[in-house]
Enzyme design. Structure first.
Site, short mmCIF file in Angstrom:
data_model
loop_
_atom_site.label_atom_id
_atom_site.label_comp_id
_atom_site.label_asym_id
_atom_site.label_seq_id
_atom_site.Cartn_x
_atom_site.Cartn_y
_atom_site.Cartn_z
CE LYS A 1 -3.06 3.17 1.05
NZ LYS A 1 -3.88 3.80 0.04
CE LYS B 1 -1.76 8.05 7.00
NZ LYS B 1 -2.87 7.15 7.26
#
Ligand code: NAP
Length: 289
Positions: free
Chosen positions: A168, A237
């Site tokens: 991911k 992030k």
């Protein structure tokens, strides 16, 4: 299935709706309880603590980040969870925390599956997410019917949950790099009097087809960054998580470092809540526009 669900943000709410529509029993918990209320009319049962969600056939979580996971999924919660319960964590978290959670679950007789997703909240609402799953094959098999109602396809990445998290993060890093290059290309062509839209039409006609170049390219061409579908703050992030995962295995990612700095630049200019495409603005600013 009897499902617990923790974390009713933009993504979580959409996922729960699809689980309910498919006939599953869903007990939901969220830190801010008011976000659960609209789901009651659709059949969800609201519970008062994460522990009450952490039971049944499986529990899914879709919290914001590592900090949220650490606050909610603590040792006491795991200690009291019924043995054999499957926890499917769909949030984008660090590889290090995924490893830690896998160990913490296994030592208490619980199954931990990492199933982070690709796709924005509108894709989640349509039940068309791309899911990358990692963990024990038997546990993934048991929750597959639920994954099938929230995603269009589940890619099984490996037997270790954190492998799915790496996948991911690598995918989001690739997305970030594409948006960065689109922003720089926009600055280049417009400085020479070529319309960004013309540039986009040419490259997306064959060379770079697909939603990333078309979607983010359009936002950059129009310098339109609100409303944000994927906030620059959240993009930062994810780039940071990719860099931390790379650091852990001594793998340089110079493009990742550059994109991180440019996202910090965007945030320093007050654009953290704007769409990730605001990377185009960082480039335009540097080019004096
Ligand atoms: P969001 O709308 O910001 O929701 C975040 C959720 O986490 C809310 O339920 C929030 O509860 C909870 N939370 C945050 N801090 C907490 C804490 N300290 N303790 C307890 N709960 C806490 O985020 P989202 O867009 O649904 O994203 C969720 C995850 O999916 C993230 O990891 C994100 O990176 C990933 N993701 C997002 C997208 C996207 O396009 N949005 C796409 C793919 C993956 P409250 O309601 O109480 O604040």
């Amino acid at each position: 299935m009897d499902i617990g669900f923790i974390g009713l943000g933009e993504m979580g709410v959409a996922m729960v709706r699809n689980m309910l529509k498919a006939g599953h029993t869903v007990r939901v918990w969220n830190r801010s309880p008011e976000r659960a209320q609209p789901l009651v009319a659709e059949g969800a049962a609201v519970v008062g603590s994460p522990a009450e969600a952490f039971t049944g056939d499986a529990v899914f979580s879709m919290l914001a980040d590592d900090t949220a996971l650490r606050e909610v999924i603590d040792a006491t919660l795991l200690e009291h969870a019924p043995r054999g319960l499957i926890h499917v964590n769909m949030a984008t978290i660090s590889v290090a925390l995924a490893e830690e959670l896998a160990h913490a679950h296994a030592t208490r007789g619980l199954h931990y599956v990492a199933a982070p997703v690709l796709g924005r909240p509108d894709v989640a609402a349509a039940g068309k997410l791309t899911i990358v799953a990692g963990g024990p094959a038997e546990a993934i098999e048991r929750v597959q019917p639920v994954l099938d109602v929230i995603g269009q396809k589940t890619w099984r990445i490996g037997s270790q949950p954190q492998q799915a998290n790496v996948m991911k993060l690598a995918a989001n890093f690739t997305l970030a790099s594409a948006v960065e290059t689109l922003g720089e290309a926009a600055s280049l062509v417009t400085a020479h009097g070529v319309a960004m839209q013309d540039f986009l039409d040419v490259i997306t006609a064959g060379l770079f087809t697909g939603p990333v170049y078309q979607g983010y390219g359009k936002l950059i061409a129009e310098r339109r960054y609100e409303p944000a579908l994927f906030k620059a703050r959240l993009g930062l992030k994810d780039v940071r998580l990719a860099l931390a995962a790379a650091d852990a295995v001594s793998t340089p990612m110079p493009v990742g470092s550059l994109v991180r700095d440019n996202l910090i630049d965007a945030i320093a200019h007050g654009d953290g809540e704007k769409d990730f495409a605001v990377l185009g603005e960082v480039s335009a600013r540097r080019a004096g526009r």
